[in-house]
Design a protein around this motif. Structure first.
Motif, mmCIF file in Angstrom:
data_model
loop_
_atom_site.group_PDB
_atom_site.id
_atom_site.type_symbol
_atom_site.label_atom_id
_atom_site.label_comp_id
_atom_site.label_asym_id
_atom_site.label_seq_id
_atom_site.Cartn_x
_atom_site.Cartn_y
_atom_site.Cartn_z
ATOM 1 N N UNK A 95 0.845 -1.196 0.000
ATOM 2 C CA UNK A 95 0.000 0.000 0.000
ATOM 3 C C UNK A 95 0.878 1.243 0.000
ATOM 4 N N UNK A 96 0.475 2.267 -0.775
ATOM 5 C CA UNK A 96 1.202 3.537 -0.736
ATOM 6 C C UNK A 96 0.465 4.511 0.174
ATOM 7 N N UNK A 97 0.875 5.774 0.140
ATOM 8 C CA UNK A 97 0.308 6.774 1.042
ATOM 9 C C UNK A 97 -1.182 7.045 0.789
ATOM 10 N N UNK A 98 -1.641 6.829 -0.440
ATOM 11 C CA UNK A 98 -3.041 7.080 -0.785
ATOM 12 C C UNK A 98 -3.874 5.799 -0.752
ATOM 13 N N UNK A 99 -3.410 4.762 -0.073
ATOM 14 C CA UNK A 99 -4.085 3.469 0.056
ATOM 15 C C UNK A 99 -4.281 2.789 -1.295
ATOM 16 N N UNK A 100 -3.416 3.101 -2.260
ATOM 17 C CA UNK A 100 -3.413 2.414 -3.555
ATOM 18 C C UNK A 100 -2.358 1.330 -3.503
ATOM 19 N N UNK A 124 -7.109 -0.515 -5.319
ATOM 20 C CA UNK A 124 -7.292 -1.894 -4.852
ATOM 21 C C UNK A 124 -8.293 -2.661 -5.724
ATOM 22 N N UNK A 125 -7.960 -3.907 -6.012
ATOM 23 C CA UNK A 125 -8.816 -4.762 -6.831
ATOM 24 C C UNK A 125 -9.922 -5.302 -5.942
ATOM 25 N N UNK A 126 -11.182 -5.043 -6.342
ATOM 26 C CA UNK A 126 -12.317 -5.482 -5.542
ATOM 27 C C UNK A 126 -13.261 -6.383 -6.328
ATOM 28 N N UNK A 127 -12.938 -6.654 -7.579
ATOM 29 C CA UNK A 127 -13.807 -7.490 -8.397
ATOM 30 C C UNK A 127 -13.075 -7.946 -9.642
ATOM 31 N N UNK A 130 -13.209 -5.523 -15.217
ATOM 32 C CA UNK A 130 -14.482 -4.915 -15.610
ATOM 33 C C UNK A 130 -14.371 -4.047 -16.857
ATOM 34 N N UNK A 131 -13.191 -3.818 -17.348
ATOM 35 C CA UNK A 131 -13.050 -2.953 -18.512
ATOM 36 C C UNK A 131 -11.621 -2.935 -19.011
ATOM 37 N N UNK A 132 -11.378 -2.053 -19.972
ATOM 38 C CA UNK A 132 -10.062 -1.971 -20.605
ATOM 39 C C UNK A 132 -8.977 -1.569 -19.604
ATOM 40 N N UNK A 133 -9.291 -0.653 -18.683
ATOM 41 C CA UNK A 133 -8.301 -0.210 -17.698
ATOM 42 C C UNK A 133 -7.853 -1.390 -16.832
ATOM 43 N N UNK A 134 -8.814 -2.130 -16.303
ATOM 44 C CA UNK A 134 -8.480 -3.293 -15.472
ATOM 45 C C UNK A 134 -7.689 -4.326 -16.255
ATOM 46 N N UNK A 135 -8.088 -4.559 -17.514
ATOM 47 C CA UNK A 135 -7.390 -5.529 -18.336
ATOM 48 C C UNK A 135 -5.947 -5.117 -18.577
ATOM 49 N N UNK A 162 -2.160 -10.210 -2.471
ATOM 50 C CA UNK A 162 -2.011 -11.499 -3.149
ATOM 51 C C UNK A 162 -3.353 -12.222 -3.229
ATOM 52 N N UNK A 163 -4.119 -12.194 -2.141
ATOM 53 C CA UNK A 163 -5.424 -12.854 -2.126
ATOM 54 C C UNK A 163 -6.401 -12.234 -3.114
ATOM 55 N N UNK A 164 -6.454 -10.909 -3.155
ATOM 56 C CA UNK A 164 -7.377 -10.238 -4.081
ATOM 57 C C UNK A 164 -6.963 -10.460 -5.530
ATOM 58 N N UNK A 165 -5.658 -10.413 -5.813
ATOM 59 C CA UNK A 165 -5.194 -10.659 -7.182
ATOM 60 C C UNK A 165 -5.530 -12.075 -7.619
ATOM 61 N N UNK A 166 -5.375 -13.030 -6.721
ATOM 62 C CA UNK A 166 -5.676 -14.419 -7.064
ATOM 63 C C UNK A 166 -7.183 -14.629 -7.226
#
Length: 177
Positions: A95-100, A124-127, A130-135, A162-166
């Motif tokens: 995590x960085x300073x902006x919680x990214x 943060x990945x939550x799903x 969903x689109x070109x940016x995520x891809x 790691x859990x969210x990415x998986x």
């Protein structure tokens, strides 16, 4: 030769680029109005907007980090520096300073701020994708991960990342070779 494009434009530099874009719009609009009179203000704004967008695109495209098999290249619109892979101590996804989520390389020596080089910064990945940016970000994570694995750079990943990415992007946690 494999190349991976990454990099995060620092906020201060992004503000500078935005100011240059606005100055371009203003200068072209003023020149158009000066040359053709007040009735051409909207034409000047349109021409300025086209030139301003072109300038911003050129500035942001040129500002990047390129990972190659030989070295890491940090480019800005006015300079290009190289970093030898031997200076890379480790990588981390935290995590960085902006919680990214920030994927960065820890470097030894050099003049980099905090001794690190940020390669990627994503919300943060939550799903699922969903689109070109995520891809695109998923592809970048995979490309960077593969390059670091090939260069045998140890990477630390926070368990929740790691859990969210998986779970959501089907990116398996790093494995020891």
């Amino acid at each position: 030769m494999t190349t991976v494009h990454a990099g995060v434009v620092p906020l201060r530099r992004a503000i500078g680029y935005a100011a240059l874009g606005l100055l371009t719009i203003g200068a072209i609009c003023a020149a158009t109005v000066w040359a053709f009179g007040i009735p051409r203000v909207f034409t000047g704004l349109a021409l300025g907007a086209i030139a301003g967008i072109a300038a911003l695109t050129a500035l942001f495209t040129r500002d990047s980090v390129i990972l190659t098999d030989q070295a890491i290249y940090r480019r800005t619109p006015w300079a290009r520096t190289s970093i030898d892979w031997g200076r890379v101590v480790a990588g981390r996804f935290a995590l960085d300073e902006q919680a990214r989520w920030s994927l960065a390389l820890d470097l030894s020596g050099g003049d980099e701020r905090h001794g690190e080089l940020v390669l990627l910064c994503i919300p943060p990945v939550a799903g699922p994708v969903a689109g070109a940016y995520d891809l695109r970000k998923r592809e970048q994570v995979n490309e960077i991960r593969e390059m670091l694995r090939r260069k045998r750079v140890p990477v630390t990943v926070l368990p929740e990342i790691a859990g969210a990415l998986q779970q959501h992007w089907q990116i398996a946690p790093p494995t020891a070779r």
